[in-house]
Design a protein around this motif. Structure first.
Motif, PDB file in Angstrom:
ATOM      1  N   GLU A  29      24.353 -39.231 -41.084  1.00  0.00           N
ATOM      2  CA  GLU A  29      24.797 -39.136 -39.693  1.00  0.00           C
ATOM      3  C   GLU A  29      26.312 -39.215 -39.585  1.00  0.00           C
ATOM      4  O   GLU A  29      26.951 -40.083 -40.175  1.00  0.00           O
ATOM      5  N   SER A  79      27.546 -26.871 -28.670  1.00  0.00           N
ATOM      6  CA  SER A  79      26.583 -27.927 -28.981  1.00  0.00           C
ATOM      7  C   SER A  79      25.241 -27.401 -29.491  1.00  0.00           C
ATOM      8  O   SER A  79      24.387 -28.181 -29.890  1.00  0.00           O
ATOM      9  N   THR A  80      25.083 -26.093 -29.469  1.00  0.00           N
ATOM     10  CA  THR A  80      23.811 -25.501 -29.885  1.00  0.00           C
ATOM     11  C   THR A  80      24.059 -24.213 -30.657  1.00  0.00           C
ATOM     12  O   THR A  80      24.868 -23.387 -30.248  1.00  0.00           O
ATOM     13  N   VAL A  97      15.687 -37.182 -38.589  1.00  0.00           N
ATOM     14  CA  VAL A  97      15.992 -36.100 -37.653  1.00  0.00           C
ATOM     15  C   VAL A  97      14.706 -35.651 -36.963  1.00  0.00           C
ATOM     16  O   VAL A  97      13.679 -35.438 -37.611  1.00  0.00           O
ATOM     17  N   ASP A 126      17.199 -31.502 -34.083  1.00  0.00           N
ATOM     18  CA  ASP A 126      18.149 -32.303 -33.306  1.00  0.00           C
ATOM     19  C   ASP A 126      19.048 -33.116 -34.239  1.00  0.00           C
ATOM     20  O   ASP A 126      18.629 -34.123 -34.805  1.00  0.00           O
ATOM     21  N   GLN A 128      20.549 -28.312 -32.470  1.00  0.00           N
ATOM     22  CA  GLN A 128      21.411 -29.097 -31.580  1.00  0.00           C
ATOM     23  C   GLN A 128      22.346 -29.915 -32.463  1.00  0.00           C
ATOM     24  O   GLN A 128      21.882 -30.678 -33.314  1.00  0.00           O
ATOM     25  N   LYS A 129      23.652 -29.765 -32.271  1.00  0.00           N
ATOM     26  CA  LYS A 129      24.615 -30.340 -33.207  1.00  0.00           C
ATOM     27  C   LYS A 129      25.754 -31.023 -32.475  1.00  0.00           C
ATOM     28  O   LYS A 129      26.024 -30.736 -31.300  1.00  0.00           O
ATOM     29  N   PRO A 130      26.446 -31.949 -33.149  1.00  0.00           N
ATOM     30  CA  PRO A 130      27.687 -32.486 -32.580  1.00  0.00           C
ATOM     31  C   PRO A 130      28.666 -31.334 -32.340  1.00  0.00           C
ATOM     32  O   PRO A 130      28.738 -30.392 -33.137  1.00  0.00           O
ATOM     33  N   VAL A 156      21.850 -34.438 -33.145  1.00  0.00           N
ATOM     34  CA  VAL A 156      22.668 -35.274 -32.259  1.00  0.00           C
ATOM     35  C   VAL A 156      22.080 -36.667 -32.139  1.00  0.00           C
ATOM     36  O   VAL A 156      22.786 -37.675 -32.266  1.00  0.00           O
ATOM     37  N   HIS A 157      20.779 -36.764 -31.896  1.00  0.00           N
ATOM     38  CA  HIS A 157      20.121 -38.057 -31.685  1.00  0.00           C
ATOM     39  C   HIS A 157      19.395 -38.475 -32.960  1.00  0.00           C
ATOM     40  O   HIS A 157      18.167 -38.441 -33.045  1.00  0.00           O
ATOM     41  N   VAL A 158      20.171 -38.825 -33.967  1.00  0.00           N
ATOM     42  CA  VAL A 158      19.622 -39.221 -35.263  1.00  0.00           C
ATOM     43  C   VAL A 158      19.365 -40.729 -35.245  1.00  0.00           C
ATOM     44  O   VAL A 158      20.241 -41.511 -34.883  1.00  0.00           O
ATOM     45  N   LYS A 159      18.162 -41.136 -35.646  1.00  0.00           N
ATOM     46  CA  LYS A 159      17.807 -42.562 -35.637  1.00  0.00           C
ATOM     47  C   LYS A 159      17.247 -42.964 -36.994  1.00  0.00           C
ATOM     48  O   LYS A 159      16.356 -42.293 -37.525  1.00  0.00           O
TER      49      LYS A 159
END
Length: 618
Positions: A134, A181-182, A35, A26, A162-164, A28-31
């Protein structure tokens, strides 16, 4: 219910996916610079399960323990219940009675950030590492993101990224869906997973055909200084020359080059270079390099990695074919895998007209000089087999120096024995025809195979003396056969920080010189208390500017023996860089070098052998 008719092809694909390990990365939702990865498994073959991340991977010769970058790992059964596990070590997790295991989730930290912390003494070589920035770039060396289960390495993987929507993935893999997006990829087994790096960033790539091979070159330039199109012509020229040089030894129809140019406010990278794969290579270089220097480095480095498509990727021993990621067994033959490949990376340039005769000879002379920094009596086979251990791992870099020179001498020996009919390239071609990607040779039988494919038992004598033996290679003797003299020359003593300046790098963010931790310190550096992990900010107040590096080197050369010298450094203390000054009297290291020259009046036999060697023609 609604009935759906499936074609046989689609039905087969769905069945294959049902038996594959679905792995989702993922982006997209990097925190917190981490990853999330999810792996979903088909039915377990056993109730006792061991889940691994690699200790090391093919093409690298260090124990990197990629599992240490993973945190928050959780295992689930088919009802969503969390399973208990035992963490065996950084890379391995053991589960009992886990026949219902269906999923594992975890977070991945990147290895690039670790290079910024000098207190860490086990930084992963950048091109085989991972990077998470990010909104900017993700360098996904898959072995740093994806694990495997014992006895399931041959199960297919379905990789979903899953990507920007505005990001593009440079890879040799083929995306099987049309979503913005994928990206979805199918890989035959875990070996193919680790063989398939990806780099995601905002689109900057070029595609073209060179020598009958389709290429994609994707570039991430930290400040936007460079574009992929800037390097296309040089890469195209290089690849055409390589394909011509290799002939039928290379069958690649496609190849991907992922070029990460570090700098700006990104991570401080020290391990510049590249890592090979069957259909791609990941390359890390400093953005601060001038374009002509990047072009030259790409020719040297990428060509080296591309030549690996022949050896060891397609011609190799059982240790590589059946690679054990958790407990690696190394081959004896780095002299051929790395040394022979490095020799090819130089030989093709002279034979295909990318460099001239003098430049080629200068390169070989530099390798002779650099090899003097290592133990010339250590058997290469022993060093290679034990390269992950002390004291052998500190000798590893000699594979690019003495390893290449061994191939050069063997090339000259073969041409002399055969009256120019065969050389080192012909020997490797015949070996690749005898074996191949799916037919490995036995590690301790390689020399017998080389005698068989060449027909010359003298090859075994060479091997036993200079590769498996402890006799220093008589370079002068072999070069003399080809009309080249080796001249010893005393040069003025020089002032420097380490004995081999080639092990020096540049930290663009700090504007400092950095050294490989294996570098041997000069006498002066030892006297003033310098550490190999220190970074040099200035010498007698003269700061480092990569654009004016010759000025800095010129000043260093002007320093006299006994002169008072002040070195300003950055030293890491508990994760923080501390500026310090070290002072002492300069100690100039005495040096002698060996220069190579073509004979002014070679004999007809020497001239003939020289021509055959440098042109590759009979």
């Amino acid at each position: 219910m609604k009935k759906t008719t499936l074609t046989l092809g689609l039905f087969a694909a769905l069945m294959a996916n049902a038996q594959s390990i679905k792995t989702t990365i993922d982006l997209v939702h990097v925190k917190d610079d981490k990853v999330a990865v999810t792996m979903e498994f088909p039915k377990m073959k056993s109730g006792d399960v061991k889940f691994h991340f690699p200790k090391t991977v093919p093409g690298t010769y260090s124990e990197d323990d990629y599992g240490r970058f993973v945190e928050g790992i959780k295992f689930y059964d088919n009802k969503g219940k969390e399973l208990t596990y035992t963490k065996v070590n950084d890379n391995t997790y053991s589960l009992k009675n886990a026949q219902n295991l269906t999923k594992v989730t975890y977070l991945v930290n990147d290895s690039f950030d670790e290079e910024m912390d000098a207190s860490k003494h086990k930084a992963v070589f950048s091109p085989s590492g991972t990077n998470i920035e990010e909104g900017k770039v993700y360098l996904i060396n898959t072995h740093g993101f994806i694990g495997y289960i014992d006895n399931m390495q041959d199960v297919p993987y379905q990789l979903v990224v899953q990507k920007p929507t505005d990001f593009y993935g440079t890879t040799a893999l083929v995306d099987q869906d049309k979503s913005d997006s994928t990206d979805t990829y199918t890989l035959a087994n875990y070996a193919k997973v680790t063989d398939s790096p990806l780099m995601y960033t905002k689109p900057d790539y070029v595609t073209f055909n060179a020598g009958g091979m389709d290429l994609v070159l994707g570039v991430y330039s930290a400040s936007g200084k460079y574009k992929a199109a800037d390097f296309k012509d040089n890469i195209e020229k290089m690849v055409i020359a390589q394909k011509k040089f290799l002939g039928d030894m290379n069958t690649n129809k496609k190849y991907a080059i992922m070029l990460y140019l570090s700098g700006g406010d990104g991570p401080d990278i020290k391990g510049f270079g590249a890592l090979e794969h069957h259909e791609s290579t990941s390359v890390v270089l400093p953005e601060a390099m001038p374009k002509d220097a990047i072009d030259k480095t790409l020719t040297d480095v990428v060509s080296h990695e591309f030549f690996h498509t022949v050896n060891p990727l397609k011609t190799h021993s059982e240790e590589i074919h059946y690679f054990d990621y958790s407990d690696p067994k190394m081959s004896q033959h780095l002299w051929m895998y790395e040394g022979g490949t490095e020799y090819f990376a130089n030989l093709f340039q002279i034979q295909e007209g990318l460099i001239n005769k003098d430049e080629f000879l200068e390169r070989m002379g530099e390798k002779i000089a650099n090899s003097k920094n290592y133990d010339d009596t250590m058997p290469f086979t022993v060093m290679s087999k034990n390269v992950l251990k002390e004291p052998y791992k500190d000798q590893y870099r000699n594979v690019y120096e003495k390893g290449a020179l061994l191939a050069m001498c063997l090339d000259i020996e073969l041409r002399k024995l055969s009256n120019g009919e065969i050389g080192y390239r012909d020997m490797i071609r015949k070996l690749s025809q005898r074996f191949g990607e799916n037919k490995p040779f036995k590690d301790d039988k390689l020399i017998d195979e080389l005698v068989a494919v060449t027909g010359y038992p003298q090859v075994k004598d060479f091997y036993n003396k200079y590769i498996a033996g402890n006799q220093p290679t008589p370079y002068a003797e072999y070069l003399n056969m080809a009309g080249v003299t080796v001249n010893k020359q005393e040069i003025p003593p020089i002032f420097w920080f380490i004995k081999d300046p080639n092990l020096t790098g540049y930290n663009e963010k700090n504007k400092t010189l950095v050294f490989q931790e294996t570098a041997a310190l000069s006498t002066f550096s030892k006297n003033i208390g310098l550490k190999s992990t220190d970074e040099i900010l200035a010498l007698d107040g003269k700061s480092i500017d990569i654009q004016k590096m010759q000025d800095f080197v010129g000043y260093a050369k002007s320093i006299k023996d006994g002169q008072e010298v002040t070195v300003t450094i950055l030293r890491n203390n508990d994760g923080k860089n501390e500026k310090m000054s070290l002072k002492g009297k300069a100690v100039l290291d005495k040096m002698s070098i060996e220069t190579l020259q073509y004979k002014a009046n070679p004999t007809p036999a020497e001239q003939k052998l020289q021509n055959q060697w440098l042109t590759g023609k009979k």
